[in-house]
Enzyme design. Sequence first.
Site, PDB file in Angstrom:
ATOM      1  N   THR A 151     -11.329   9.938  -0.528  1.00 26.20           N
ATOM      2  CA  THR A 151     -12.396   9.547   0.403  1.00 26.20           C
ATOM      3  C   THR A 151     -12.603  10.604   1.484  1.00 26.20           C
ATOM      4  O   THR A 151     -11.642  11.212   1.957  1.00 26.20           O
ATOM      5  CB  THR A 151     -12.013   8.205   1.074  1.00 26.20           C
ATOM      6  OG1 THR A 151     -11.754   7.254   0.048  1.00 26.20           O
ATOM      7  CG2 THR A 151     -13.115   7.689   1.977  1.00 26.20           C
ATOM      8  N   ALA A 153      -3.857   1.952  -9.462  1.00 20.56           N
ATOM      9  CA  ALA A 153      -3.586   1.310  -8.174  1.00 20.56           C
ATOM     10  C   ALA A 153      -4.314  -0.033  -8.071  1.00 20.56           C
ATOM     11  O   ALA A 153      -3.779  -0.997  -7.523  1.00 20.56           O
ATOM     12  CB  ALA A 153      -4.008   2.236  -7.040  1.00 20.56           C
ATOM     13  N   PHE A 200      -2.926  10.545  -1.320  1.00 25.61           N
ATOM     14  CA  PHE A 200      -3.989  10.749  -2.306  1.00 25.61           C
ATOM     15  C   PHE A 200      -5.303  10.870  -1.554  1.00 25.61           C
ATOM     16  O   PHE A 200      -5.773   9.890  -0.957  1.00 25.61           O
ATOM     17  CB  PHE A 200      -4.000   9.531  -3.227  1.00 25.61           C
ATOM     18  CG  PHE A 200      -4.972   9.571  -4.370  1.00 25.61           C
ATOM     19  CD1 PHE A 200      -4.610  10.128  -5.593  1.00 25.61           C
ATOM     20  CD2 PHE A 200      -6.238   9.012  -4.246  1.00 25.61           C
ATOM     21  CE1 PHE A 200      -5.495  10.123  -6.675  1.00 25.61           C
ATOM     22  CE2 PHE A 200      -7.131   9.008  -5.311  1.00 25.61           C
ATOM     23  CZ  PHE A 200      -6.760   9.570  -6.532  1.00 25.61           C
ATOM     24  N   ARG A 245       3.391 -30.619  11.025  1.00 16.71           N
ATOM     25  CA  ARG A 245       2.541 -30.799  12.211  1.00 16.71           C
ATOM     26  C   ARG A 245       1.925 -32.190  12.220  1.00 16.71           C
ATOM     27  O   ARG A 245       1.289 -32.605  11.243  1.00 16.71           O
ATOM     28  CB  ARG A 245       1.429 -29.745  12.182  1.00 16.71           C
ATOM     29  CG  ARG A 245       0.352 -29.920  13.222  1.00 16.71           C
ATOM     30  CD  ARG A 245       0.803 -29.434  14.568  1.00 16.71           C
ATOM     31  NE  ARG A 245      -0.279 -29.457  15.541  1.00 16.71           N
ATOM     32  CZ  ARG A 245      -0.113 -29.172  16.811  1.00 16.71           C
ATOM     33  NH1 ARG A 245       1.100 -28.841  17.265  1.00 16.71           N
ATOM     34  NH2 ARG A 245      -1.121 -29.202  17.648  1.00 16.71           N
ATOM     35  N   SER A 253       0.835  -1.213   0.000  1.00 17.47           N
ATOM     36  CA  SER A 253       0.000   0.000   0.000  1.00 17.47           C
ATOM     37  C   SER A 253       0.865   1.257   0.000  1.00 17.47           C
ATOM     38  O   SER A 253       0.558   2.234  -0.692  1.00 17.47           O
ATOM     39  CB  SER A 253      -0.906   0.041   1.233  1.00 17.47           C
ATOM     40  OG  SER A 253      -1.749  -1.076   1.272  1.00 17.47           O
ATOM     41  N   ILE A 287      -6.687   8.124   4.740  1.00 15.73           N
ATOM     42  CA  ILE A 287      -5.702   8.424   3.709  1.00 15.73           C
ATOM     43  C   ILE A 287      -4.354   7.772   4.033  1.00 15.73           C
ATOM     44  O   ILE A 287      -3.678   8.152   5.007  1.00 15.73           O
ATOM     45  CB  ILE A 287      -5.565   9.959   3.523  1.00 15.73           C
ATOM     46  CG1 ILE A 287      -6.940  10.591   3.284  1.00 15.73           C
ATOM     47  CG2 ILE A 287      -4.583  10.278   2.401  1.00 15.73           C
ATOM     48  CD1 ILE A 287      -7.743   9.987   2.118  1.00 15.73           C
ATOM     49  N   THR A 333     -14.937  -1.084  -3.334  1.00 19.90           N
ATOM     50  CA  THR A 333     -15.331  -2.256  -2.538  1.00 19.90           C
ATOM     51  C   THR A 333     -15.720  -3.410  -3.476  1.00 19.90           C
ATOM     52  O   THR A 333     -15.936  -3.210  -4.674  1.00 19.90           O
ATOM     53  CB  THR A 333     -16.555  -1.920  -1.655  1.00 19.90           C
ATOM     54  OG1 THR A 333     -17.656  -1.624  -2.519  1.00 19.90           O
ATOM     55  CG2 THR A 333     -16.288  -0.732  -0.731  1.00 19.90           C
ATOM     56  N   GLU A 353      -9.934   1.074  -2.774  1.00 16.23           N
ATOM     57  CA  GLU A 353      -9.808   1.007  -4.246  1.00 16.23           C
ATOM     58  C   GLU A 353     -11.057   0.381  -4.869  1.00 16.23           C
ATOM     59  O   GLU A 353     -10.959  -0.390  -5.826  1.00 16.23           O
ATOM     60  CB  GLU A 353      -8.580   0.188  -4.651  1.00 16.23           C
ATOM     61  CG  GLU A 353      -7.282   0.705  -4.108  1.00 16.23           C
ATOM     62  CD  GLU A 353      -6.856   1.977  -4.779  1.00 16.23           C
ATOM     63  OE1 GLU A 353      -7.448   2.355  -5.806  1.00 16.23           O
ATOM     64  OE2 GLU A 353      -5.931   2.623  -4.258  1.00 16.23           O
TER      65      GLU A 353
HETATM   66  P1  FAD Z   1     -19.136   3.198   2.009  1.00 16.47           P
HETATM   67  O1  FAD Z   1     -19.019   3.821   0.670  1.00 16.47           O
HETATM   68  O2  FAD Z   1     -19.910   3.918   3.061  1.00 16.47           O
HETATM   69  O3  FAD Z   1     -19.743   1.746   1.820  1.00 16.47           O
HETATM   70  C1  FAD Z   1     -20.194   0.952   2.928  1.00 16.47           C
HETATM   71  C2  FAD Z   1     -20.777  -0.329   2.345  1.00 16.47           C
HETATM   72  O4  FAD Z   1     -21.902  -0.028   1.513  1.00 16.47           O
HETATM   73  C3  FAD Z   1     -19.787  -1.079   1.460  1.00 16.47           C
HETATM   74  O5  FAD Z   1     -19.992  -2.458   1.591  1.00 16.47           O
HETATM   75  C4  FAD Z   1     -20.182  -0.642   0.068  1.00 16.47           C
HETATM   76  O6  FAD Z   1     -19.796  -1.548  -0.946  1.00 16.47           O
HETATM   77  C5  FAD Z   1     -21.691  -0.572   0.219  1.00 16.47           C
HETATM   78  N1  FAD Z   1     -22.312   0.293  -0.775  1.00 16.47           N
HETATM   79  C6  FAD Z   1     -22.142   1.629  -0.962  1.00 16.47           C
HETATM   80  N2  FAD Z   1     -22.851   2.059  -2.016  1.00 16.47           N
HETATM   81  C7  FAD Z   1     -23.458   0.967  -2.533  1.00 16.47           C
HETATM   82  C8  FAD Z   1     -24.312   0.734  -3.669  1.00 16.47           C
HETATM   83  N3  FAD Z   1     -24.669   1.710  -4.491  1.00 16.47           N
HETATM   84  N4  FAD Z   1     -24.728  -0.536  -3.891  1.00 16.47           N
HETATM   85  C9  FAD Z   1     -24.361  -1.553  -3.098  1.00 16.47           C
HETATM   86  N5  FAD Z   1     -23.568  -1.404  -2.021  1.00 16.47           N
HETATM   87  C10 FAD Z   1     -23.110  -0.158  -1.746  1.00 16.47           C
HETATM   88  N6  FAD Z   1      -9.156   6.491   0.360  1.00 16.47           N
HETATM   89  C11 FAD Z   1      -8.415   7.453  -0.263  1.00 16.47           C
HETATM   90  O7  FAD Z   1      -8.955   8.370  -0.885  1.00 16.47           O
HETATM   91  N7  FAD Z   1      -7.050   7.425  -0.203  1.00 16.47           N
HETATM   92  C12 FAD Z   1      -6.370   6.457   0.477  1.00 16.47           C
HETATM   93  O8  FAD Z   1      -5.130   6.477   0.506  1.00 16.47           O
HETATM   94  C13 FAD Z   1      -7.131   5.444   1.163  1.00 16.47           C
HETATM   95  N8  FAD Z   1      -6.493   4.503   1.921  1.00 16.47           N
HETATM   96  C14 FAD Z   1      -7.252   3.622   2.682  1.00 16.47           C
HETATM   97  C15 FAD Z   1      -6.613   2.773   3.590  1.00 16.47           C
HETATM   98  C16 FAD Z   1      -7.359   1.911   4.386  1.00 16.47           C
HETATM   99  C17 FAD Z   1      -6.678   1.044   5.404  1.00 16.47           C
HETATM  100  C18 FAD Z   1      -8.775   1.859   4.243  1.00 16.47           C
HETATM  101  C19 FAD Z   1      -9.599   0.908   5.074  1.00 16.47           C
HETATM  102  C20 FAD Z   1      -9.407   2.703   3.359  1.00 16.47           C
HETATM  103  C21 FAD Z   1      -8.666   3.609   2.575  1.00 16.47           C
HETATM  104  N9  FAD Z   1      -9.287   4.531   1.723  1.00 16.47           N
HETATM  105  C22 FAD Z   1      -8.550   5.499   1.073  1.00 16.47           C
HETATM  106  C23 FAD Z   1     -10.752   4.629   1.709  1.00 16.47           C
HETATM  107  C24 FAD Z   1     -11.447   3.596   0.845  1.00 16.47           C
HETATM  108  O9  FAD Z   1     -11.193   3.829  -0.505  1.00 16.47           O
HETATM  109  C25 FAD Z   1     -12.946   3.635   1.204  1.00 16.47           C
HETATM  110  O10 FAD Z   1     -13.068   3.089   2.508  1.00 16.47           O
HETATM  111  C26 FAD Z   1     -13.806   2.888   0.207  1.00 16.47           C
HETATM  112  O11 FAD Z   1     -13.917   3.589  -0.996  1.00 16.47           O
HETATM  113  C27 FAD Z   1     -15.232   2.626   0.750  1.00 16.47           C
HETATM  114  O12 FAD Z   1     -15.788   3.794   1.254  1.00 16.47           O
HETATM  115  P2  FAD Z   1     -16.456   3.799   2.711  1.00 16.47           P
HETATM  116  O13 FAD Z   1     -15.514   3.170   3.665  1.00 16.47           O
HETATM  117  O14 FAD Z   1     -16.895   5.191   2.972  1.00 16.47           O
HETATM  118  O15 FAD Z   1     -17.696   2.840   2.585  1.00 16.47           O
END
Ligand code: FAD
Length: 389
Positions: A137, A247, A134, A273, A96, A168, A370, A368
Site C-alpha cells: 500500500t 494472509a 510487507f 448482570r 496481525s 505497513i 476492503t 487485505e
Molecule cells: P482506498 O483504496 O482509498 O479505498 C477507500 C474506500 O473506497 C474503501 O471503502 C474502498 O473499498 C473504496 N473503493 C476503492 N476503490 C473502489 C472501487 N473500485 N469500487 C468501490 N469502492 C472502492 N498494507 C500493506 O501493504 N501492508 C501492511 O502490512 C498493511 N497493514 C495495515 C494495517 C492497518 C492497521 C491498516 C488500517 C491498513 C494496513 N494496510 C497494509 C493497508 C490496507 O491494505 C489498505 O488500507 C487497504 O488496501 C485499502 O486501501 P486505502 O486505505 O488506500 O483505501
Amino acid sequence: MTTHPDELAGLTGLFTDQERAIADSVRALTAREVEPYVADWFERGEIDDPRGLMRKLGTLGLLGMHLDGYGCAGTTATEYGVACLELEACDSGLRSMVSVQGSLAMYAIWKWASEEEKQRWLPGMAAGELIGCFGLTEPDHGSDPANMRTRARRDGADWIIDGRKMWITNGSLADVAVIWAQTDEGVRGFAVPTETAGFSANTIEHKMSLRASVTAELVLDGVRVPDSAAFPEVRGLRGPLSCLSEARYGIVWGAMGAARTALECAQRYAVEREQFGRPIGGFQLTQQKLADMTLEYTKGVLLAVHLGRLKDAGALRPEQVSIGKLNNVREAIDICRTARTILGANGISLEYPVIRHANNLESVLTYEGTVEMHTLILGQKLTGQSAFQ
Ligand code: FAD
C-alpha cells in the site's frame, strides 16, 4: 447452567486431536504473555518488548508455520487457521503481527525469492529473531496497487528503489521489508534489508484501531540493493496477490476468534448482570442477541473449517477466500458491536475486551482487501462483469 457456543453447535468435534492441541498451546501462550497486558498496550498504543514477543511466537513454531523447510513448522493450513483464531481471540494486533511475518513477508520470500535469499532470511524469521514487513500500500494507492508509484530502476548490477509505502504492519520493527515496486518489466518484489542507506520507517500514531500493533510509513529514498534482492521469477500483481491470499485465509479464521471472545464475554455478563431484579440474560431481547451472535459465529467457524479443508486439499481458490474474509470479518464486527450493547456502559471500557475487538476489526475490515473489493470480486465471478473501473 450455561452452554458454551462451541459446545452448542458441536464445533469442537470438527477438529483433529492435533488441531485441538495447537489451539490449546496457542491459548496458553496468549493467556500468559499477552492477555494480562494487551488492554494496557492498546491504551498506550505501544507493545512492551515486541521483539521478545516475536521470539516467543517463534519458539512455539507459529511464524510461517504452514510453510515447509527453512526452520518452519510445516503444519496443515487448518492447523495454521486454528492458531490464527486463538491469536485473534486475544487481539487482532497479535494475529496481525503473526500474519504479516508468516503469511506476507515470509511467504513472499519462501515463494518468490532466490534460494540464497531464502537461506538468508527465513530461518531467522521462523525463529522470531528477524522481523519482516510487507510493503504494498502507498499513500495514494491502496485498493488499486497496479497504479503504485514506488519505482525500482536498474543501475549496473544493482537496483535503486524510490517511493513511499503506507500503513505497513511491523514496519518500524522490521529487519527486512518486502517491497513491491514498478519496474520496466512490470511490478517486481524485493527483499530490502531495512538497514540499507535511504530506507526509513516512521511509526504511525493516533490510530484508534489495532493500537497493540506497530504500523508505519516506509520511505525509500535512493535505496540501492543488489540484483539478488529482486524476486527472480514473478512479474506483475500476481506476486503480491499470491501473498495476500495467504494472509486473507488467516483472517477468515482470526475474525472468528475476536467474535468468540466478544460472545463469551457477553454471555457471561448477561447471566451475571441484574436489572429489574433478574439477570439481563433472562430478557428475551438479550437472548435473541446471544442466539443471533451464536448463529453467525457458528456459521463463520464452519466456513473457516470448510475453506481450511479445501486449502489442505490444494483446491482453495482466491474467490473462496474472499467469501470467507468478507463474511467472517463483517459478522465478527457485528457480533462485537452487539456484545457491546449487552455490556451497556461497561461495553465501552477497556476493562472488558469487547470494544477493543470491535475497534480492531475496523482495520481488519479494510486491510487485505476492503469489504467493497471482496464484494466486487464475488460480483465479477457471479456476473462475469468487472465493476472495478
Ligand atoms: P482506498 O483504496 O482509498 O479505498 C477507500 C474506500 O473506497 C474503501 O471503502 C474502498 O473499498 C473504496 N473503493 C476503492 N476503490 C473502489 C472501487 N473500485 N469500487 C468501490 N469502492 C472502492 N498494507 C500493506 O501493504 N501492508 C501492511 O502490512 C498493511 N497493514 C495495515 C494495517 C492497518 C492497521 C491498516 C488500517 C491498513 C494496513 N494496510 C497494509 C493497508 C490496507 O491494505 C489498505 O488500507 C487497504 O488496501 C485499502 O486501501 P486505502 O486505505 O488506500 O483505501
